[in-house]
Motif scaffolding. Structure first.
Motif, short mmCIF file in Angstrom:
data_model
loop_
_atom_site.label_atom_id
_atom_site.label_comp_id
_atom_site.label_asym_id
_atom_site.label_seq_id
_atom_site.Cartn_x
_atom_site.Cartn_y
_atom_site.Cartn_z
N GLN A 135 10.06 -1.22 -49.14
CA GLN A 135 8.91 -0.53 -49.69
C GLN A 135 8.86 0.95 -49.28
OE1 GLN A 135 5.13 -2.96 -49.44
NE2 GLN A 135 6.40 -4.21 -48.06
N PHE A 136 9.29 1.24 -48.07
CA PHE A 136 9.20 2.60 -47.53
C PHE A 136 10.54 2.95 -46.85
CE2 PHE A 136 5.08 0.47 -47.24
CZ PHE A 136 4.27 1.33 -47.99
N PRO A 137 11.58 3.12 -47.61
CA PRO A 137 12.92 3.29 -47.03
C PRO A 137 13.06 4.48 -46.08
CG PRO A 137 12.90 3.86 -49.37
CD PRO A 137 11.61 3.19 -49.08
N ASP A 138 12.30 5.54 -46.30
CA ASP A 138 12.44 6.74 -45.47
C ASP A 138 11.71 6.63 -44.13
OD1 ASP A 138 14.00 7.92 -47.39
OD2 ASP A 138 12.35 9.05 -48.30
N GLN A 139 10.88 5.59 -43.95
CA GLN A 139 10.11 5.43 -42.72
C GLN A 139 10.33 4.06 -42.09
OE1 GLN A 139 5.91 6.93 -43.23
NE2 GLN A 139 6.57 7.09 -45.36
N SER A 148 12.70 9.11 -32.83
CA SER A 148 12.08 9.44 -34.12
C SER A 148 12.35 8.37 -35.17
CB SER A 148 12.60 10.78 -34.63
OG SER A 148 14.00 10.73 -34.85
N VAL A 149 11.46 8.30 -36.14
CA VAL A 149 11.60 7.43 -37.30
C VAL A 149 12.54 8.11 -38.29
CG1 VAL A 149 10.40 6.38 -39.25
CG2 VAL A 149 9.33 6.42 -36.97
N SER A 154 20.17 6.07 -42.75
CA SER A 154 20.61 7.24 -42.00
C SER A 154 21.75 6.87 -41.05
CB SER A 154 19.44 7.82 -41.20
OG SER A 154 19.90 8.73 -40.22
N GLN A 155 22.67 7.82 -40.82
CA GLN A 155 23.73 7.61 -39.85
C GLN A 155 23.18 7.38 -38.44
OE1 GLN A 155 26.61 6.79 -41.67
NE2 GLN A 155 27.62 7.94 -40.06
N PHE A 160 16.25 -1.25 -38.26
CA PHE A 160 15.20 -1.06 -39.26
C PHE A 160 14.48 -2.37 -39.52
CE2 PHE A 160 19.26 -1.65 -41.39
CZ PHE A 160 19.02 -2.54 -42.43
N PHE A 161 13.30 -2.26 -40.11
CA PHE A 161 12.39 -3.40 -40.31
C PHE A 161 12.50 -3.88 -41.75
CE2 PHE A 161 7.93 -4.74 -41.45
CZ PHE A 161 7.99 -5.98 -40.82
N GLU A 162 12.45 -5.22 -41.90
CA GLU A 162 12.57 -5.81 -43.23
C GLU A 162 11.57 -6.94 -43.42
OE1 GLU A 162 15.86 -8.22 -46.00
OE2 GLU A 162 16.32 -7.72 -43.91
N ASN A 163 10.89 -6.92 -44.57
CA ASN A 163 10.05 -8.03 -45.01
C ASN A 163 10.79 -8.71 -46.16
OD1 ASN A 163 8.23 -9.81 -46.12
ND2 ASN A 163 6.61 -8.30 -46.50
#
Length: 275
Positions: A135-139, A148-149, A154-155, A160-163
């Motif tokens: 839903q919010f790939p950049d964050q 940092s988020v 990103s390299q 990362f979080f996944e629903n």
């Protein structure tokens, strides 16, 4: 001078002499025994140091010393009457060796404690938020080295979080590792990154994942050979809230406490990052 006065002066004179003799006889020049079981708790720009009391009965307090090597020169950093001390001048990424002495009321000081105790403070953070990468790939991802988020692809993304259809996951790329350490009461419960037990990579997939559960702590072995831990505090359909700690020193598994480093074996990861 009458006999009564002479007797009084004689009594006072001998009382002073005897008192002086007693003081000489009772002078203590024996140092107390040093404390044992020195332990440390790794913090963020601080190290908390604890020890068992000296078995000597005339202890007035303790002196705390540090060095940059076990056999190096030890420098006094403070004194206390308690059995703990906070080194608030310790800096993240530096390794310090600690020793403690006991001193008595006559100023006699024991030898340095024998325990091999070192610690490497590391940064930590609380109530950090990342969002579902679908839903919010950049964050959705977090990078420990920059605190940092970042975007999930990103390299620099360490996890990362996944629903996934109502089931929540903490994902790492295949050149990293993750392990669920189980329920913990806070971020400090996990002392050291484990040597084994990492989630295996499923054949044909590009990520490794562990189901995200509130109250669980996860250790992450990053692609560039650093160790971190996160503790999940809250999960919704869109986001995950967590506390974290990250070891700045490459290959160092310390995340909380150093008790007996002579028994530890360090492992290293050499990986060229690919996606």
């Amino acid at each position: 001078m009458n006999n009564k006065t002479l007797a009084l002066f004689t009594l006072i004179f001998f009382t002073i002499i005897l008192s002086s003799c007693n003081n000489v006889t009772n002078y203590d020049d024996i140092a107390p025994l040093p404390p044992k079981n020195i332990k440390t708790i790794t913090g963020d720009n601080r190290v908390d140091i604890y020890w068992d009391p000296s078995p000597s009965t005339d202890v007035a307090g303790y002196n705390v010393y540090y060095s940059y090597s076990y056999n190096g020169k030890y420098t006094l950093i403070g004194s206390t009457k308690e059995t703990y001390f906070i080194d608030s001048e310790a800096r993240n990424g530096n390794t310090y060796y600690y020793a403690v002495t006991a001193y008595d009321f006559n100023g006699n000081e024991s030898q340095l404690s024998d325990d091999i105790v070192y610690d490497t403070p590391r940064p930590e953070g609380f109530n950090q938020v990342v969002f579902d990468y679908l839903q919010f790939p950049d964050q959705s991802a977090y990078n420990f080295s920059s605190f940092s988020v970042v975007p999930y692809n990103s390299q620099n993304a360490d996890f990362f979080f996944e629903n996934y259809n109502g089931t929540y996951y903490i994902d790492v790329w295949k050149d990293s590792d993750i392990q669920d350490m189980g329920i913990t009461k806070d971020i400090y419960d996990v002392d050291y990154a484990p040597l084994t037990g990492w989630v295996p990579l499923v054949e044909g997939e590009n990520i490794k994942y562990a189901e995200a559960k509130i109250g669980h702590t996860y250790v992450i072995w990053t692609w560039d050979n650093h160790y971190a831990k996160i503790r999940v505090k809250e999960i919704t359909s869109q986001r995950m809230v967590f506390d974290w700690a990250y070891q700045l020193v490459e290959g160092n598994r310390e995340l909380k406490r150093a008790d007996n480093p002579t028994t530890r074996k360090e492992t290293y990861k050499i990986v060229i990052r690919k996606r």
